[in-house]
Write a protein that holds these residues in place. Structure first.
Motif: not given
Length: 358
Positions: A119-122, A128-130, A285-286
């Motif tokens: 979630y934080q990365a998104e 990019k490249n998560i 789920h996410y």
């Protein structure tokens, strides 16, 4: 005909090339009592030795307060030019403590932590490249020595079922006769239904699928829970070398469908339903996690708004600044309410998994 050819028929090939170049990620968790052959089965599935460095104590531990450890192993496997970055999450220590009230907490915390990291990365500037470390499925090992699910199994599966795809397995099924195995399978499925546990549901076959695929799908569905046997030992049967377990009365072949469901599990997990497991993790789920996270953020913003309102009443001189902050909080709450309503509407239209597992 060549003059009328536009070219968009090559789109699947373009997607395929790009996906193969990027590679694929898959993460799964194994949960179950110690001694049920979890490590052996994982090694058998992927023809590797993930746990060669694991050391077991040669003395009896005081397990009154035994805690659950989380072990994450990663490897990259390649087959015919296709690369998969595999993450295996093991949970040694589960259900070993005499007081097992909190043995589930580290497992749930780990699953939630992967959701939070994604979630934080998104939500970041550079998306990019998560790296997708979310747990896409849980292989839940059930003891063959009992009469079905134990209370700890029911409790743990109910804690997990709205966070991850659960695939139940009957471990060490070679200790059971065919009749005992069939009875235990039926008993486990009855208990799963009685306790309203949501295990992974296979998608329905499309009507245009060929009969061979439909038959394969029916066989996989009827095999749940999979009765499995794992072995990394190679034995010789009728002049042919196979992986199996040798007993005084004969040899159990791991990859013989007549002996166990190992091949069906591997086929489902890797060959036919890996992408579906990932899709459900992402779409159901996410999204459940995001909805809960947004709801909590909205509550926090509401509490902060009320606090600002009280402070403005006590300090009239700062009323203008406080009013601006309150207006910002109102806009933030309104935005989160709209996002939450949209997400809940999308989740409720999906028939495969109830919202929040209810």
């Amino acid at each position: 005909e060549d003059d009328e050819f536009i070219g968009f028929a090559t789109l699947p090939d373009q997607v395929h090339r790009k996906a193969v170049k990027r590679g694929f990620e898959f993460s799964f968790m194994v949960v179950g009592e110690t001694g049920l052959g979890k490590s052996t089965l994982i090694n058998s599935l992927f023809l590797t030795d993930l746990y060669k460095d694991r050391k077991f104590p040669n003395h009896i531990l005081d397990n009154a307060e035994q805690t659950v450890d989380i072990e994450r192993k990663q490897l990259e496997i390649e087959e015919k030019g296709v690369k998969v970055r595999l993450s295996v999450v093991d949970t040694p220590g589960f259900s070993e403590a005499l007081n097992g009230e909190k043995s589930w907490q580290p497992i749930i915390d780990y699953v939630d932590r992967q959701f939070e990291q994604y979630y934080q990365a998104e939500s970041g500037v550079n998306r990019k490249n998560i790296q997708d470390s979310r747990v896409h499925c849980c292989l839940y090992f059930i003891s063959p020595y009992g009469h079905g699910l134990k209370p700890i199994d029911v409790f743990m599966m109910k804690k997990l079922h709205h966070k991850v795809n659960i695939i139940p397995l009957i471990a060490k099924s070679d200790t059971l006769t065919p009749k005992e195995r069939s009875h235990l399978k039926n008993k486990v499925m009855e208990q799963i239904e009685e306790n309203h546990i949501n295990i992974y549901k296979f998608p329905e076959c499309d009507s245009d699928e060929d009969e061979e695929f439909k038959q394969q799908d029916r066989e996989l569905k009827s095999a749940i829970p999979f009765a499995v046997v794992g072995s990394n030992t190679v034995v010789e049967v009728a002049g042919k070398k196979v992986r199996g377990r040798m007993y005084q009365w004969g040899i159990v072949e791991v990859e013989n469908p007549a002996h166990c469901d190992f091949v069906k599990l591997r086929q489902m997990l890797i060959s036919t339903h890996m992408q579906d497991l990932k899709d459900i993790t992402s779409d159901i789920h996410y999204e459940n996690y995001r909805a809960e996270h947004l709801a909590e953020q909205m509550k926090q913003s509401t509490r902060e708004r009320m606090k600002l309102k009280r402070e403005s009443m006590l300090n009239p001189g700062k009323m203008e600044d406080t009013d601006n902050l309150i207006a910002q909080k109102d806009a933030e709450i309104q935005r989160m309410q709209e996002m939450l309503a949209k997400m809940q509407a999308q989740l409720q239209t999906n028939p495969r998994t109830p919202v929040n597992g209810t």
